[in-house]
Write an enzyme that holds these catalytic residues in place. Structure first.
Site, mmCIF file in Angstrom:
data_model
loop_
_atom_site.group_PDB
_atom_site.id
_atom_site.type_symbol
_atom_site.label_atom_id
_atom_site.label_comp_id
_atom_site.label_asym_id
_atom_site.label_seq_id
_atom_site.Cartn_x
_atom_site.Cartn_y
_atom_site.Cartn_z
ATOM 1 N N GLU A 168 0.819 -1.212 0.000
ATOM 2 C CA GLU A 168 0.000 0.000 0.000
ATOM 3 C C GLU A 168 0.857 1.267 0.000
ATOM 4 O O GLU A 168 0.824 2.072 0.942
ATOM 5 C CB GLU A 168 -0.952 -0.011 1.196
ATOM 6 C CG GLU A 168 -1.900 -1.201 1.178
ATOM 7 C CD GLU A 168 -2.915 -1.213 2.300
ATOM 8 O OE1 GLU A 168 -3.886 -1.990 2.222
ATOM 9 O OE2 GLU A 168 -2.753 -0.425 3.261
ATOM 10 N N GLU A 366 -4.958 -8.960 0.285
ATOM 11 C CA GLU A 366 -5.626 -8.759 1.569
ATOM 12 C C GLU A 366 -7.120 -8.610 1.341
ATOM 13 O O GLU A 366 -7.554 -7.925 0.416
ATOM 14 C CB GLU A 366 -5.145 -7.491 2.289
ATOM 15 C CG GLU A 366 -3.755 -7.535 2.862
ATOM 16 C CD GLU A 366 -3.385 -6.231 3.572
ATOM 17 O OE1 GLU A 366 -4.316 -5.510 4.017
ATOM 18 O OE2 GLU A 366 -2.198 -5.943 3.681
#
Length: 473
Positions: A168, A366
C-alpha cells in the site's frame, strides 16, 4: 451451488513485520516510522496497544508456522522490517541477529510447506531516514532502499520466490501529507505526490536489480486500489469517479504495470502545483522495469458524487476538488469497523483489471473483516464462533471465483490476517485473525471457527454458496 477452486489457486493469509514481531531484540536507533508515531502519540492507539509487543512473533513464530501448517495455508505474506535490518542505514551494516531471524522464519515456512512472500517495506521506513532526509522526499533514500533490496535478495533470493517492494505505497503520505490526520500532521499536497512518484521510481529500480540478479522468482508491489462507484449515471458523477480513480488508483497502476503515467494525470499535477519533476532518464527506467505481478488489497467500495462547491482560493490541493464522498442509503455495514460490506468489489475490480491491464498477473493480497469484542462469541469449548467472518470470506470468494471463470488473471486469495494483530490507531480493537491472540496471557494463540472452516476450504477446494440471483453475468 459449489465453486471448484483451481488447483494452483493461492489460499493464504497475510501480516507484516511491524504488526506482529514486537520489539524483542530491537536496538537503539532502529525505530520505524510506526514505532516513532506510537512513541509520539500512544494515546491515539486503542487502549495504548502498539508495536512494542504486537503478537510477539519474534519469539513465537514457530507456534504460528505450526498453526499455518495445520490450517493448510498455501502461502504466507509478511514483510522484512527495514528499520530492524540494519544498525547503520548509510553504511549498510546488517543487524545479523535480525537477519538470522528472517532466515529462520523462511526455513520454518518452507519446512511446513507454506510458500513465503515478502514485502521490503510495509510502512517500516526507518525513523532515522525520516529525520535526516525527510523520508521518501529524498532520492538518496531511494538509493539506500535499492541497496537494502540488493542485500536482501542476495541473502534470501534462493528460497523466497515472491517479492514486493511496498505494501500500500500510497497510504502513509495520504494520511500524513494529504489528509494530515496522522503524526506528524504535516499538510503538504506536493510532498504527497512526490512520495507517490518516488515509490514508483524505487520500485522500478528494485525491479531492475532483481532482474539483473537472475533470481528464479518474480517481483511486484502490493496496491490498495478502491473500486470506485459513481452515485449516478450523470456525466458529472461519472467524472467524479474518473478523477478519483486517476488520482488514487492509476497513479500507481499505470506506471508500475504499463510503464508510463496517464497524460491526464500529469496535466492535473502541473495544473494543481503538485508536479514532481521527473527526469527523462527516470521515466525511461520506469518504462523499462515494470512489475511481474501485483497484489491487490480489497476491503470496501468507494462511492463518490460530483463536487457541489467551487474550490476555495488558497486552499491546499486535495483530490476532493474533483469529487465528494457519497453515502449510499441502506448499505450493508461492518459496524465495528465503520466500513461498507460489498462483496461485488471482487468481481468488479477483477473486471477493471482485465479491461485496463489485460496482461497483468495478480492476486488478492488482503481481504478481511475486523470485529470488536470477539470474545463474546466464545462457545462452551472455548472457540470463538466467528461465523460473520466465514460469511464475509465466503461471499467475497464467490465473486472472485466468478471473475476467474469470466477470464480474470487472478492467482488467488489471501486473508487479512493470519492472527489478530496490531494496526495503526485501531491497535487490537478490531480483530481480523483466523487465530486469536490473548493479550492477557503472554499472547497465547487459539484457532477460531473460521480457521477450521478455512482449513476445510483449502483441503477440499470447494466453496459452497447460496444460489443467489444477483450473481454477475
Amino acid at each position: 451451488m459449489n465453486y471448484s477452486i483451481p488447483e494452483n489457486f493461492i489460499l493464504g493469509a497475510a501480516a507484516s513485520a511491524w504488526q506482529t514481531e514486537g520489539w524483542s531484540g530491537k536496538q537503539a536507533g532502529q525505530d520505524s516510522y510506526l514505532d516513532a508515531w506510537y512513541e509520539a502519540e500512544p494515546f491515539v492507539w486503542h487502549q495504548g496497544y502498539g508495536p512494542a509487543v504486537a503478537t510477539d512473533f519474534m519469539n513465537q513464530y514457530k507456534t504460528d508456522v505450526r498453526l499455518m501448517a495445520e490450517i493448510g495455508l498455501t502461502h504466507y505474506r509478511t514483510s522484512i522490517n527495514w528499520s530492524r535490518f540494519f544498525t547503520d542505514y548509510e553504511n549498510l551494516v546488517v543487524d545479523e541477529a535480525y537477519a538470522q531471524h528472517i532466515s529462520d522464519v523462511i526455513n520454518e515456512l518452507l519446512e511446513a510447506g507454506v510458500e513465503p512472500m515478502f514485502c521490503l517495506e510495509h510502512y517500516e521506513l526507518p525513523k532515522a531516514l525520516m529525520d535526516r532526509y525527510d523520508g521518501w522526499s529524498s532520492k538518496h533514500v531511494i538509493d539506500l532502499f535499492v541497496e537494502y533490496a540488493r542485500i536482501v535478495f542476495e541473502r534470501y533470493g534462493d528460497r523466497v520466490k515472491h517479492w514486493f517492494t511496498f505494501n500500500e505505497p500510497i497510504v502513509v503520505q495520504t494520511r500524513v501529507y494529504l489528509d494530515a490526520i496522522r503524526w506528524p500532521h504535516e499538510q503538504n499536497s506536493k510532498k504527497w505526490m512526490l512520495w507517490n512518484y518516488h515509490k514508483v521510481l524505487a520500485t522500478a529500480r528494485v525491479v531492475e536489480v532483481y532482474k539483473a540478479g537472475g533470481y528464479a522468482g518474480r517481483i511486484g508491489c502490493i496496491l490498495n486500489p478502491e473500486m470506485v462507484y459513481p452515485r449516478s449515471s450523470s456525466k458529472e458523477d461519472q467524472a467524479a469517479a474518473h478523477y478519483y480513480d486517476l488520482l488514487y488508483n492509476r497513479v500507481f497502476f499505470d506506471p508500475l504495470v504499463l510503464g508510463q503515467y496517464p497524460e491526464e494525470l500529469l496535466a492535473l499535477c502541473r495544473e494543481n502545483d503538485i508536479w514532481f519533476e521527473p527526469t527523462s532518464e527516470e521515466l525511461a527506467l520506469i518504462r523499462e522495469n515494470t512489475v511481474d505481478f501485483l497484489g491487490v488489497n480489497q476491503y470496501y467500495p468507494k462511492r463518490v458524487k460530483a463536487q457541489r462547491f467551487a474550490w476555495a482560493e488558497g486552499q491546499p490541493f486535495h483530490p476532493t476538488k474533483y469529487y465528494e464522498e457519497f453515502d449510499l442509503p441502506g448499505k450493508q455495514m461492518n459496524n465495528s469497523r465503520g466500513w461498507e460490506i460489498y462483496p461485488s468489489i471482487m468481481y468488479d475490480m477483477a473486471m477493471y483489471l482485465t479491461e485496463n491491464y489485460p496482461d497483468l498477473d495478480w492476486f488478492v493480497a488482503e481481504n478481511g473483516m475486523g470485529q470488536m469484542d470477539e470474545q463474546r462469541f466464545t462457545d462452551e469449548t472455548g472457540v470463538i464462533q466467528d461465523t460473520y467472518r466465514i460469511e464475509f470470506i465466503r461471499e467475497h470468494l464467490r465473486y472472485l471465483l466468478k471473475a476467474v471463470e469470466a477470464g480474470a488473471r487472478c492467482e488467488g486469495y489471501m486473508l487479512w490476517a493470519f492472527t489478530d494483530c496490531v494496526s495503526p490507531m485501531n491497535a487490537f480493537k478490531n480483530r481480523y485473525g483466523l487465530v486469536s491472540i490473548d493479550l492477557e496471557n503472554q499472547r497465547a494463540r487459539s484457532k477460531k471457527a473460521s480457521a477450521n472452516w478455512y482449513a476445510t476450504l483449502i483441503r477440499e477446494r470447494q466453496l459452497q454458496v447460496a444460489d443467489l440471483s444477483d450473481e454477475p453475468k
